[in-house]
Structure formats: C-alpha cells, structure tokens
Design a protein around this motif. Sequence first.
Motif, PDB file in Angstrom:
ATOM      1  N   ILE A   3       0.522  -0.973   0.120  1.00 54.12           N
ATOM      2  CA  ILE A   3      -0.510   0.106   0.540  1.00 54.12           C
ATOM      3  C   ILE A   3       1.343   1.355  -0.182  1.00 54.12           C
ATOM      4  O   ILE A   3       0.490   2.201  -0.719  1.00 54.12           O
ATOM      5  CB  ILE A   3      -0.985  -0.043   1.154  1.00 54.12           C
ATOM      6  N   GLU A  15       0.740   4.340  -3.045  1.00 54.23           N
ATOM      7  CA  GLU A  15       0.391   5.520  -2.604  1.00 54.23           C
ATOM      8  C   GLU A  15       2.665   6.306  -2.869  1.00 54.23           C
ATOM      9  O   GLU A  15       1.970   7.678  -3.444  1.00 54.23           O
ATOM     10  CB  GLU A  15       1.209   5.996  -0.772  1.00 54.23           C
ATOM     11  N   GLU A  16       3.399   6.186  -2.823  1.00 51.40           N
ATOM     12  CA  GLU A  16       4.237   6.262  -3.572  1.00 51.40           C
ATOM     13  C   GLU A  16       4.399   6.555  -4.985  1.00 51.40           C
ATOM     14  O   GLU A  16       4.960   6.632  -5.875  1.00 51.40           O
ATOM     15  CB  GLU A  16       5.691   5.997  -2.653  1.00 51.40           C
ATOM     16  N   PRO A  36      -6.192   3.826   2.875  1.00 50.35           N
ATOM     17  CA  PRO A  36      -5.034   5.032   2.733  1.00 50.35           C
ATOM     18  C   PRO A  36      -4.336   5.527   1.442  1.00 50.35           C
ATOM     19  O   PRO A  36      -4.781   4.384   0.291  1.00 50.35           O
ATOM     20  CB  PRO A  36      -4.088   4.405   3.007  1.00 50.35           C
ATOM     21  N   ALA A  80      -4.433   8.387  -4.296  1.00 53.56           N
ATOM     22  CA  ALA A  80      -2.496   8.097  -4.846  1.00 53.56           C
ATOM     23  C   ALA A  80      -2.456   8.580  -6.843  1.00 53.56           C
ATOM     24  O   ALA A  80      -1.377   9.032  -7.372  1.00 53.56           O
ATOM     25  CB  ALA A  80      -1.772   7.278  -3.876  1.00 53.56           C
ATOM     26  N   VAL A 130       4.682  10.803  -9.609  1.00 54.23           N
ATOM     27  CA  VAL A 130       5.670  10.264  -9.133  1.00 54.23           C
ATOM     28  C   VAL A 130       6.052  10.434  -7.599  1.00 54.23           C
ATOM     29  O   VAL A 130       6.643  10.437  -6.629  1.00 54.23           O
ATOM     30  CB  VAL A 130       6.341   9.111  -9.211  1.00 54.23           C
ATOM     31  N   ILE A 161       3.963  12.863   0.627  1.00 46.04           N
ATOM     32  CA  ILE A 161       3.167  11.806   1.324  1.00 46.04           C
ATOM     33  C   ILE A 161       2.065  12.654   2.132  1.00 46.04           C
ATOM     34  O   ILE A 161       1.129  12.430   2.218  1.00 46.04           O
ATOM     35  CB  ILE A 161       3.883  10.632   2.525  1.00 46.04           C
ATOM     36  N   ILE A 168       0.283  14.029  -0.588  1.00 42.27           N
ATOM     37  CA  ILE A 168      -1.081  13.039  -0.845  1.00 42.27           C
ATOM     38  C   ILE A 168      -2.212  12.772   0.536  1.00 42.27           C
ATOM     39  O   ILE A 168      -3.487  12.476  -0.122  1.00 42.27           O
ATOM     40  CB  ILE A 168      -0.759  11.448  -0.771  1.00 42.27           C
ATOM     41  N   PHE A 210      -8.444  -3.267   0.514  1.00 42.72           N
ATOM     42  CA  PHE A 210      -8.234  -1.944   0.463  1.00 42.72           C
ATOM     43  C   PHE A 210      -6.947  -2.088  -0.614  1.00 42.72           C
ATOM     44  O   PHE A 210      -6.779  -1.479  -1.917  1.00 42.72           O
ATOM     45  CB  PHE A 210      -6.814  -0.748   0.814  1.00 42.72           C
ATOM     46  N   GLU A 211      -5.548  -2.907  -0.464  1.00 39.22           N
ATOM     47  CA  GLU A 211      -5.239  -2.746  -1.781  1.00 39.22           C
ATOM     48  C   GLU A 211      -5.485  -3.626  -3.268  1.00 39.22           C
ATOM     49  O   GLU A 211      -5.763  -3.483  -4.230  1.00 39.22           O
ATOM     50  CB  GLU A 211      -4.137  -4.519  -1.264  1.00 39.22           C
TER      51      GLU A 211
END
Lengths: 237, 96
Positions: free
Chosen positions: A51, A55-56, B8, B12, B17, B21, B24, B85-86
């Motif tokens: 995850i 995000e990154e 979360p 994103a 890239v 954070i 984001i 979530f993934e």
Amino acid sequence: MIVGQQKPIEELWGMLKDFKKIMVFGCNTCVAVCHAGGAKEAEITASLLRIRAAEEGVEMNIEHGACERQCEPEFFMPSIEKFKAQDVILSTACGVGVNLMSSQIGDMPVYPGLNTSFYGAVPQAGVFTEVCGGCGNCVLHLTGGICPIVRCSKSLLNGPCGGTNNGKCEISSEVDCAWYLIVERMKKLGTLEKLFEIQPPKNWGTATAGGPRKIVIEHIAELEEKEENKATVEVKK
Amino acid sequence: MATVAEAPGKEAASMPVSTPISTIEKPNEVPTNWQPNIIAFACHYCAFAAADLAGVMRLTYPTGIKVIRMPCTGKLDHIYVLRAFEKGVDGVFVAG
C-alpha cells in the motif's frame, strides 16, 4: 520465549524503499505468539508495504512467507529458491533468525522487521513481561523463583535497596520492586533465612560481558558431522 | 457495532510519482457523480440478517456496496481489510 515488537512501517519503508523485489518472511514460533512476526504478521507487513509503495507510486514486488523456526536452517532452507529471486529479505523473526538467515542464504541482504525485546512470559493474553535475563548463571533457587537480574532495576543480588517504596521500584510506581516480591515469596515458602547469606559479586563472564556465548553438546554435534561426512562420501561415490 | 475505515491514499493513483506523502494525505475534491466502492463484512447472525430483512422489505442501497457474509465479525482478520484496500475498495464497512 523471545518477545519482539514490530518496527514502525515508516522505518521499514526507509530500509526498503530502494529495493524492487522484497520477501517478508515470518517465524511461527516465539514472535508469532507475541503477535509481532508470525505468518499472519508477515502478510500484514507485506500488505502495508505494498500500500505504501502504491501511495509513493513506486513499483515493487512484495511477497510474503514464513517458516516454523528461523533459528534453525532446516526450517528456512527449503525456501532458498524463493529467497534467491528477491533483492532483499525482511525477516520478521527475532534477531536470532535475522542473523542465521543472513549467514546461510548467500549474498542476499536480510533486514530486521522487528525490534527483538527480551525473554518474556505471557501472564495474560496480550501482556508480555521480562522475567529472565539469560545471564548464564541462574540464582532463582536463592530468590524464591523471582529473577533479581532483570526484575530488579539495579540487578541487585543482595536487595532490596533504599529505593523500594511500598512494594514498588523507585524508577516507576508501575514497576514492582523485585526484592519486595522476593521477600514476600520467601516468607510464604518458609525459606526467608536463605536471604541472610550474602551473595558475592556475580561473575558476569557467563552473561554477554564474556563475549558471544556458545554451547556445544559434543556427542550430538559429532554425530551430525559424521552423518554429513557419510553423505558427502556417498555423493562422491 | 459498525465501523467504517477509509482507503489509505485513495487519491494516490492520480498523483505524480514524486509527490511527497504529506501532499497525498490532503483530501482531494470529490467529483459530484463519484460513487465509492464499499465492501461490507457482515455477521451472519445480526448485520447480514438485517440486510436480508432489508431486502425482504424491498429497501435498496447503492450498487457500489458489496456484502460479504461472515460466520461472525470475530472472523475478520486484519489482512481481509488490507487486501480489500489493496484491491482498490474505497471503504470497508464492518457490521456485527
């Protein structure tokens, strides 16, 4: 058992962000009992890292796995091919597992996913307490089964000190005074008179002060060596 | 008991890239016609039965909600939520 705590995900990310192929590898013994590094926690850590990578916006292949005991090669060596396909292994075993894996699986870096904390008891689910220091020279028979080495903040062998305060230690009102516990316990056992014997300074050479410790049970180690030699000879034939 | 967890870094995917954070984590504006994908883990004995009853009563809810029946919400593991979530859900609803 050995008690560990997961490292914060931020710290793990800092360690791993430059790798592309990562295997989070758990150990199903002590660290699984303390909910820190078993198969379940390895999978959770892998998921959190995936995850974080998403995000990154970083592409990473993060797998997970586990074995029953990372402190013995027999248990993790069957996964060696899987390890070889990675850039790094994040071991969620105790430090013993990290050390051993690191020495056994070639040039692959093995990073720690946990902070290995102490030898602990589990007095109730979710609570882990340090009760043994592994000093190599046990005195529990003299102290009513309560270890003065780790449970006394000063590791006193002839306590209590002047800091004992209604059964609590001077370092914190939440820490029991080990010597208070020892005296109360020995009263109950009827062995209080043992405490009149003054203990001489402890030989810390059997603890880490004497360097890395090693125990060899010769007849077993020799047998193992013979078996290995026999196997090598048979292969050569 | 009912709890809702938010995905979360749902935003994103549209971020460049190199976005730090902290950027984001700022909530983006939600488009007016946006429908979240919610996965609901419901206990067989209460919440799922309630959902069943709601169906019998011809009550409706958005199609973006998918219900998974569990023998008990005690069966819910951390990894179920993380996997959801993934796989891209926007929220996880646990009812039991």
